[in-house]
Design a protein around this motif. Structure first.
Motif, PDB file in Angstrom:
ATOM      1  N   LEU A 252      43.372  49.543 -21.482  1.00 11.13           N
ATOM      2  CA  LEU A 252      42.057  50.014 -22.154  1.00 11.13           C
ATOM      3  C   LEU A 252      41.391  48.641 -22.855  1.00 11.13           C
ATOM      4  O   LEU A 252      40.141  48.621 -23.259  1.00 11.13           O
ATOM      5  CB  LEU A 252      42.436  50.959 -23.279  1.00 11.13           C
ATOM      6  CG  LEU A 252      42.858  52.533 -22.366  1.00 11.13           C
ATOM      7  CD1 LEU A 252      43.417  53.296 -23.353  1.00 11.13           C
ATOM      8  CD2 LEU A 252      41.559  52.876 -21.657  1.00 11.13           C
TER       9      LEU A 252
ATOM     10  N   ILE B 206      38.650  46.957 -21.043  1.00  7.48           N
ATOM     11  CA  ILE B 206      37.428  47.344 -21.286  1.00  7.48           C
ATOM     12  C   ILE B 206      36.882  47.039 -22.763  1.00  7.48           C
ATOM     13  O   ILE B 206      35.666  46.741 -22.941  1.00  7.48           O
ATOM     14  CB  ILE B 206      37.489  48.861 -21.257  1.00  7.48           C
ATOM     15  CG1 ILE B 206      37.779  49.302 -19.587  1.00  7.48           C
ATOM     16  CG2 ILE B 206      36.047  49.766 -21.394  1.00  7.48           C
ATOM     17  CD1 ILE B 206      37.060  48.871 -18.584  1.00  7.48           C
TER      18      ILE B 206
ATOM     19  N   ALA C 132      35.639  43.831 -22.924  1.00  5.42           N
ATOM     20  CA  ALA C 132      34.242  43.452 -22.322  1.00  5.42           C
ATOM     21  C   ALA C 132      33.426  44.040 -23.186  1.00  5.42           C
ATOM     22  O   ALA C 132      32.286  43.357 -23.232  1.00  5.42           O
ATOM     23  CB  ALA C 132      34.120  44.174 -20.904  1.00  5.42           C
ATOM     24  N   VAL C 133      33.374  45.170 -23.847  1.00  6.16           N
ATOM     25  CA  VAL C 133      32.405  45.700 -24.684  1.00  6.16           C
ATOM     26  C   VAL C 133      31.997  44.868 -25.856  1.00  6.16           C
ATOM     27  O   VAL C 133      31.055  44.760 -26.405  1.00  6.16           O
ATOM     28  CB  VAL C 133      32.774  47.229 -25.234  1.00  6.16           C
ATOM     29  CG1 VAL C 133      32.032  47.737 -26.080  1.00  6.16           C
ATOM     30  CG2 VAL C 133      32.727  48.029 -23.948  1.00  6.16           C
TER      31      VAL C 133
ATOM     32  N   GLY D 131      30.718  51.320 -21.281  1.00  4.15           N
ATOM     33  CA  GLY D 131      32.138  51.184 -21.570  1.00  4.15           C
ATOM     34  C   GLY D 131      33.033  52.646 -21.887  1.00  4.15           C
ATOM     35  O   GLY D 131      34.103  52.702 -21.164  1.00  4.15           O
TER      36      GLY D 131
ATOM     37  N   TRP E 207      33.715  53.911 -18.289  1.00  4.92           N
ATOM     38  CA  TRP E 207      35.058  53.312 -17.673  1.00  4.92           C
ATOM     39  C   TRP E 207      36.262  53.569 -18.245  1.00  4.92           C
ATOM     40  O   TRP E 207      37.503  53.532 -17.680  1.00  4.92           O
ATOM     41  CB  TRP E 207      34.781  51.713 -17.623  1.00  4.92           C
ATOM     42  CG  TRP E 207      33.696  51.660 -16.178  1.00  4.92           C
ATOM     43  CD1 TRP E 207      32.622  51.080 -16.482  1.00  4.92           C
ATOM     44  CD2 TRP E 207      33.896  51.770 -14.972  1.00  4.92           C
ATOM     45  NE1 TRP E 207      31.771  51.197 -14.961  1.00  4.92           N
ATOM     46  CE2 TRP E 207      32.858  51.604 -14.357  1.00  4.92           C
ATOM     47  CE3 TRP E 207      34.987  52.189 -14.194  1.00  4.92           C
ATOM     48  CZ2 TRP E 207      32.603  51.626 -12.856  1.00  4.92           C
ATOM     49  CZ3 TRP E 207      35.023  52.571 -12.743  1.00  4.92           C
ATOM     50  CH2 TRP E 207      33.602  52.076 -12.101  1.00  4.92           C
ATOM     51  N   SER E 208      36.416  53.661 -19.758  1.00  3.60           N
ATOM     52  CA  SER E 208      37.510  53.643 -20.349  1.00  3.60           C
ATOM     53  C   SER E 208      37.998  55.162 -20.181  1.00  3.60           C
ATOM     54  O   SER E 208      39.257  55.366 -19.958  1.00  3.60           O
ATOM     55  CB  SER E 208      37.271  53.507 -21.992  1.00  3.60           C
ATOM     56  OG  SER E 208      36.468  54.804 -22.427  1.00  3.60           O
TER      57      SER E 208
ATOM     58  N   HIS F 238      41.989  56.570 -25.799  1.00 10.76           N
ATOM     59  CA  HIS F 238      40.931  55.714 -25.244  1.00 10.76           C
ATOM     60  C   HIS F 238      39.546  55.521 -25.962  1.00 10.76           C
ATOM     61  O   HIS F 238      38.699  54.490 -26.096  1.00 10.76           O
ATOM     62  CB  HIS F 238      40.688  55.976 -23.659  1.00 10.76           C
ATOM     63  CG  HIS F 238      39.633  56.897 -23.372  1.00 10.76           C
ATOM     64  ND1 HIS F 238      38.151  56.797 -23.184  1.00 10.76           N
ATOM     65  CD2 HIS F 238      39.618  58.655 -23.585  1.00 10.76           C
ATOM     66  CE1 HIS F 238      37.629  57.975 -23.167  1.00 10.76           C
ATOM     67  NE2 HIS F 238      38.326  58.977 -23.341  1.00 10.76           N
TER      68      HIS F 238
ATOM     69  N   LEU G 219      37.881  51.824 -27.047  1.00  6.35           N
ATOM     70  CA  LEU G 219      36.633  51.585 -26.912  1.00  6.35           C
ATOM     71  C   LEU G 219      35.663  51.354 -28.027  1.00  6.35           C
ATOM     72  O   LEU G 219      35.169  50.294 -28.203  1.00  6.35           O
ATOM     73  CB  LEU G 219      36.038  52.747 -26.107  1.00  6.35           C
ATOM     74  CG  LEU G 219      34.428  52.551 -25.315  1.00  6.35           C
ATOM     75  CD1 LEU G 219      33.485  52.760 -26.418  1.00  6.35           C
ATOM     76  CD2 LEU G 219      34.505  51.361 -24.697  1.00  6.35           C
TER      77      LEU G 219
END
Length: 404
Positions: A242, A245, A248-249, A272, A275-276, A323, A327
């Motif tokens: 996790l 992700i 990336a976010v 995000g 995908w998480s 998650h 995120l």
């Protein structure tokens, strides 16, 4: 190496150092957000962020080295009176601590590169660093017979090698634009210090909850301590996935904030979250179907396998609940909203985690299970509070609230 005290000493020394650097993770988080927000057309703006973080990391590293005897004494106090283990811990720690400047500067450089979306370079640095660590440790221990000090020296060599690679790659990223690496302005350092202070408090609160589970779990007996160690391994597996992700976010949301692109920010957050959610579902399914198989890789103790059946639902639920907070941690790192991260973490710790544990323990008399129910409530609370804050800003004056 001929004695368990070597393993124990290296493990304890490494634990002290690792926890110390983990708390300093605010350096990476703050620099990632600031790096992502920096003007893409200005090499100077991006260089300024790097220099601010580098100066802060060196100052903090100097303080850590200065107070390292006190840190070591505190760590040894928890170990108790075990002479051989204590000596191995001291031998390890007194070498590793000199890697503080490199380790903290690495946090800054990696955070900066992630903010610039150069994650392939970060992967390359991590792989090469670990190879250097392995090779150097083997040479120092087996060829030069340095013992536990050789293990520490191998990691020290790897940390400074990583710093060298990071700096070379950072200069390479900046090479196409004009910039000047000068001392940052005092106002910029003060602003960075305020952001770091909020994330530092946030990290301490998180560390408190993890330490609470470990230390209180020990009081419930050896079986509880063992199953908690296993469950923490599952949690680490979840965090590794996790966090990918979230990282990336962090970068994408930071760039959207830097460009004042509100529609882009919403799009990145929604992507995000999608995908998480997918990764969390995959984790839950794998743990549901293969939980016992994964446990077999970690331990062949049959008694532990029986106890695990009772906690299997916790392992399956963890990714589904956690998650959200992973995120939105990434979202708020990208926004450099350290105060919100601090406040939601403190609220979840003080008003959710601790009360949930004591209430569940009181009514069920199953203290160790109460710890993990409290952990789930804590993770869920963090996600809900951050998500709620985000939705509030999206619905009301988003540009002022999120970009101000």
């Amino acid at each position: 190496m001929g004695g368990l005290h070597y393993l124990a000493g290296a493990a304890i020394g490494s634990l002290i150092i690792t926890q110390l650097y983990w708390v300093c993770g605010f350096l990476k988080m703050s620099i990632t957000g600031l790096s992502a927000q920096a003007d893409r057309s200005s090499g100077q703006a991006r260089a300024d962020v790097l220099v601010q973080g580098a100066v802060a990391s060196i100052l903090i590293a100097f303080i850590i080295i200065l107070v390292s005897p006190l840190i070591l004494d505190a760590g040894l106090w928890f170990v108790g009176d075990q002479q051989q283990t204590n000596q191995s811990t001291v031998d390890y720690f007194e070498i590793r601590i000199w890697g503080a400047p490199a380790a903290l500067l690495n946090l800054v450089c990696i955070g900066w590169l992630v903010g610039q979306q150069r994650t392939t370079l970060v992967l390359a640095i991590q792989v090469v660093t670990n190879i250097i660590n392995i090779v150097a440790s083997l040479i120092f221990v087996y060829e030069l017979d340095f013992g536990v000090q050789g293990v520490a020296a191998g990691t020290l060599v790897a940390e400074y090698s990583s710093t060298g690679m990071c700096l070379l790659l950072v200069v390479r990223v900046l090479a196409s634009q004009d910039y000047f690496l000068g001392m940052p302005k005092l106002s910029a350092l003060v602003s960075l210090a305020n952001l770091n202070a909020n994330i530092f408090v946030r990290n301490l609160a998180l560390q408190f909850t993890l330490a609470f589970i470990t230390l209180i779990g020990v009081t419930f007996g050896t079986e509880a301590a063992a199953i908690n160690a296993i469950l923490m391994q599952f949690f680490s597996l979840i965090a590794l996935g996790l966090d990918g992700i979230a990282n990336a976010v962090e970068s994408l949301v930071g760039r959207a904030k830097g460009e004042k692109a509100f529609s882009s920010l919403k799009r990145e957050v929604n992507a995000g979250l999608f995908w998480s959610s997918i990764i969390a579902l995959v984790y839950a399914m794998l743990f549901w179907i293969f939980g016992q198989n994964i446990l077999t890789l970690l331990s062949d103790n049959l008694a532990l396998h029986k106890v695990f059946d009772e906690y299997h639902w916790v392992v399956v639920t963890l990714p589904l609940v956690s998650h959200w907070c992973f995120l939105f941690d990434g979202v708020y790192v990208g926004l450099t909203a350290g105060r919100t991260m601090r406040n939601t973490m403190l609220a979840s710790t003080l008003f959710v985690f601790l009360p949930t544990f004591y209430v569940v323990d009181k009514f069920t008399h199953h203290g160790n299970m109460a710890l993990w129910i409290a952990m789930l409530a804590f993770l869920g609370s963090r996600g809900v509070l951050l998500w709620g804050d985000y939705l509030k800003h999206v619905g009301r004056h988003p540009k002022t609230a999120l970009f101000g």
